[in-house]
Design an enzyme around this catalytic site. Sequence first.
Site, PDB file in Angstrom:
ATOM      1  N   GLU A 155       0.905  -1.117  -0.048  1.00  0.00           N
ATOM      2  CA  GLU A 155       0.020   0.105   0.056  1.00  0.00           C
ATOM      3  C   GLU A 155       1.094   1.033  -0.055  1.00  0.00           C
ATOM      4  OE1 GLU A 155      -2.951  -0.176   2.924  1.00  0.00           O
ATOM      5  OE2 GLU A 155      -3.508  -2.069   2.430  1.00  0.00           O
ATOM      6  N   PHE A 253      13.673  -2.326   4.881  1.00  0.00           N
ATOM      7  CA  PHE A 253      12.880  -2.680   6.342  1.00  0.00           C
ATOM      8  C   PHE A 253      13.908  -2.807   7.537  1.00  0.00           C
ATOM      9  CE2 PHE A 253       8.709  -3.929   5.517  1.00  0.00           C
ATOM     10  CZ  PHE A 253       8.428  -3.785   4.194  1.00  0.00           C
ATOM     11  N   LEU A 254      14.971  -1.959   7.385  1.00  0.00           N
ATOM     12  CA  LEU A 254      15.593  -1.757   8.549  1.00  0.00           C
ATOM     13  C   LEU A 254      15.495  -0.503   9.431  1.00  0.00           C
ATOM     14  CD1 LEU A 254      19.247  -3.195   7.339  1.00  0.00           C
ATOM     15  CD2 LEU A 254      17.263  -4.559   8.665  1.00  0.00           C
ATOM     16  N   CYS A 264      -1.880  -6.122   7.060  1.00  0.00           N
ATOM     17  CA  CYS A 264      -1.393  -7.282   6.605  1.00  0.00           C
ATOM     18  C   CYS A 264      -0.280  -7.934   7.707  1.00  0.00           C
ATOM     19  CB  CYS A 264      -0.326  -7.137   5.433  1.00  0.00           C
ATOM     20  SG  CYS A 264      -1.652  -6.998   3.942  1.00  0.00           S
ATOM     21  N   ARG A 331      -5.784   0.698   9.091  1.00  0.00           N
ATOM     22  CA  ARG A 331      -5.943  -0.753  10.015  1.00  0.00           C
ATOM     23  C   ARG A 331      -4.987  -1.106  10.708  1.00  0.00           C
ATOM     24  NH1 ARG A 331      -8.493  -4.173   4.887  1.00  0.00           N
ATOM     25  NH2 ARG A 331      -6.745  -2.934   3.679  1.00  0.00           N
TER      26      ARG A 331
HETATM   27  N1  LIG Z   1      -3.902  -4.407   1.454  1.00  0.00           N
HETATM   28  C1  LIG Z   1      -2.556  -5.132   1.158  1.00  0.00           C
HETATM   29  O1  LIG Z   1      -1.803  -4.112   1.058  1.00  0.00           O
HETATM   30  C2  LIG Z   1      -2.609  -6.323   0.823  1.00  0.00           C
HETATM   31  C3  LIG Z   1      -1.512  -7.019   0.119  1.00  0.00           C
HETATM   32  C4  LIG Z   1      -1.139  -8.269  -0.169  1.00  0.00           C
HETATM   33  C5  LIG Z   1      -2.213  -9.059   0.256  1.00  0.00           C
HETATM   34  N2  LIG Z   1      -3.328  -8.738   0.700  1.00  0.00           N
HETATM   35  C6  LIG Z   1      -4.368  -9.709   1.042  1.00  0.00           C
HETATM   36  O2  LIG Z   1      -5.300  -9.454   0.269  1.00  0.00           O
HETATM   37  C7  LIG Z   1      -6.613  -9.673   0.760  1.00  0.00           C
HETATM   38  C8  LIG Z   1      -7.497  -8.566   0.662  1.00  0.00           C
HETATM   39  O3  LIG Z   1      -7.117  -7.690   1.220  1.00  0.00           O
HETATM   40  P1  LIG Z   1      -7.609  -5.941   1.041  1.00  0.00           P
HETATM   41  O4  LIG Z   1      -6.826  -5.083   1.965  1.00  0.00           O
HETATM   42  O5  LIG Z   1      -7.908  -6.032  -0.511  1.00  0.00           O
HETATM   43  O6  LIG Z   1      -9.051  -6.114   1.768  1.00  0.00           O
HETATM   44  P2  LIG Z   1     -10.146  -5.128   1.754  1.00  0.00           P
HETATM   45  O7  LIG Z   1     -10.880  -5.240   3.062  1.00  0.00           O
HETATM   46  O8  LIG Z   1      -9.664  -3.941   1.273  1.00  0.00           O
HETATM   47  O9  LIG Z   1     -11.248  -5.840   0.551  1.00  0.00           O
HETATM   48  C9  LIG Z   1     -11.915  -6.800   0.687  1.00  0.00           C
HETATM   49  C10 LIG Z   1     -13.231  -6.845  -0.143  1.00  0.00           C
HETATM   50  O10 LIG Z   1     -13.802  -7.827  -0.257  1.00  0.00           O
HETATM   51  C11 LIG Z   1     -15.042  -7.619  -0.223  1.00  0.00           C
HETATM   52  N3  LIG Z   1     -15.983  -8.990   0.137  1.00  0.00           N
HETATM   53  C12 LIG Z   1     -16.054  -9.561   1.145  1.00  0.00           C
HETATM   54  N4  LIG Z   1     -16.643 -10.807   0.834  1.00  0.00           N
HETATM   55  C13 LIG Z   1     -17.213 -10.860  -0.213  1.00  0.00           C
HETATM   56  C14 LIG Z   1     -17.918 -11.670  -0.848  1.00  0.00           C
HETATM   57  N5  LIG Z   1     -18.368 -12.659  -0.460  1.00  0.00           N
HETATM   58  N6  LIG Z   1     -18.252 -11.211  -2.258  1.00  0.00           N
HETATM   59  C15 LIG Z   1     -17.923  -9.947  -2.789  1.00  0.00           C
HETATM   60  N7  LIG Z   1     -17.029  -9.316  -2.073  1.00  0.00           N
HETATM   61  C16 LIG Z   1     -16.718  -9.478  -0.709  1.00  0.00           C
HETATM   62  C17 LIG Z   1     -15.381  -6.680   0.878  1.00  0.00           C
HETATM   63  O11 LIG Z   1     -16.670  -5.806   0.854  1.00  0.00           O
HETATM   64  C18 LIG Z   1     -14.056  -5.764   0.506  1.00  0.00           C
HETATM   65  O12 LIG Z   1     -14.448  -4.759  -0.346  1.00  0.00           O
HETATM   66  C19 LIG Z   1      -6.437 -10.418   2.028  1.00  0.00           C
HETATM   67  O13 LIG Z   1      -6.298 -11.591   2.447  1.00  0.00           O
HETATM   68  C20 LIG Z   1      -5.027  -9.428   2.592  1.00  0.00           C
HETATM   69  O14 LIG Z   1      -4.349  -9.966   3.432  1.00  0.00           O
HETATM   70  C21 LIG Z   1      -3.586  -7.414   1.219  1.00  0.00           C
END
Ligand SMILES: NC(=O)c1ccc[n+]([C@@H]2O[C@H](COP(=O)([O-])OP(=O)(O)OC[C@H]3O[C@@H](n4cnc5c(N)ncnc54)[C@H](O)[C@@H]3O)[C@@H](O)[C@H]2O)c1
Length: 441
Positions: A155, A253-254, A264, A331
Amino acid sequence: MNVTIVGTGYVGLVTGTTFAELGHNVLCIDNDEKKVAMLRQRHMPIFEEGLEEIVNRNMDSGRLKFSTSIREGTQFAEIIFIAVGTPPGYRGEANMSYVEQVGREVAENMNDYRLLVEKSTVIVNTNEQLRRTMNKYLKEAVPFDIASNPEFLREGRAIRDAFHPDRIVVGVESDRAAKLLRELYEPLLKRSGCEYLQMNIASAELTKHASNSFLAMKISFTNAVSRICELCGADIQEVTHGMGLDKRIGPDFLSAGVGYGGSCFPKDVDAFIRMGEELGYSLDLLKEVQAINETQKEHLMRKLQQELWVVQDKIIAVWGLAFKPGTDDIRMSPSLYFVPDLKERGANLRLWDPIAHEKFNQALPGYTYCNTLEETANQADAILILTDWPEVKNVDLAKIKKLCRCPIIIDGRNCFDPATVRQHGFIYHSIGRPPITKSPR
Ligand SMILES: NC(=O)c1ccc[n+]([C@@H]2O[C@H](COP(=O)([O-])OP(=O)(O)OC[C@H]3O[C@@H](n4cnc5c(N)ncnc54)[C@H](O)[C@@H]3O)[C@@H](O)[C@H]2O)c1
């Protein structure tokens, strides 16, 4: 190719937009009706530099669309990515209910071959559970594959990462799935020249948790060394500079600080520990990583407390609410620990963040926000830095000094050179560096 992305959050929206920009037709699904309505009206639910422009461009070309209908998504494409959240469950384990729900709903709606790709960060062997679930909910005997394609974007620089990833990791167990994913990523591979790693599904799933936990470990290790620095008069930035030039270690990351946050690292480290327990191995190393991360916040709070003596009625300027610069994501941000705690102790808080204030206000309403750093500093008894935004690093310290009632900076991100802060007459506490405890005025 047609691609469906289920879950249009940080990962789903960036992934879908990237595929559209690469020439694919993308349908992003989310069950949050408000979010889909916003996106259809071209309002971004998150802030990521460059995202809005690419979303608009691809909506204009008709390659990027949004819907709330999983049925439509299942019909639309052979490849369906799961990008829903995997938040911490009751005991810190990853809550897989959203992933399971997508598996069920796709199974109920499919009448031809589909490849379901885990983009969400899932615990190892989730693919087996998904396969079992889908088999239970399929209405007719149609073939399908599961694959893993973990996401590594950061992010704050998600668009850059999406187009220039360090690597693409793909876990597959059928030739058909392997071919589909390779074809899907071909335009990105040509454009970025990055490595494409194909492995078995369990290895791909595990690569994500192992990577995030390792990065968290690097941060906690640095923070542990920073505590030693404070006890012996060394300077963590000089130490990490010396360490990072060793190619086996690397400079990233240091950075010592108030600890990692975000959606995450905290949850993924926790989930990895629970996963280890279930598999029969105790990841004690990661338990210590977590413990160091927690004490780091308490340690910074102690510095503030010791400097102020009494927190009650003190005006405290809080610089930064996002868990890191470049994002409005709060978060598990350290701000969620400091702000309510200081309020509880009776502090008069003035909060500043260039973009995360709205999300913070939604999560914890009732605080006073300022538009500028100068505004927060007016008659302040102390400044607490929680996010190293460029605005903070480049602030006019002379101006701030004139505005403060007491020139005290408690810096959880080592934003300033201590010599410069001293010249400006501040009392200055940072992480892992000798403090400036006396104002020369
Ligand atoms: N945010 C990051 O930087 C990042 C990086 C790598 C991996 N991830 C992983 O990716 C995944 C998603 O993370 P995120 O930050 O995008 O989460 P987020 O909460 O921003 O997005 C998840 C979305 O899924 C939707 N959702 C939930 N259940 C649903 C369903 N049944 N049908 C349709 N939509 C549904 C929610 O409304 C939400 O908009 C997580 O497992 C996270 O660990 C996140």
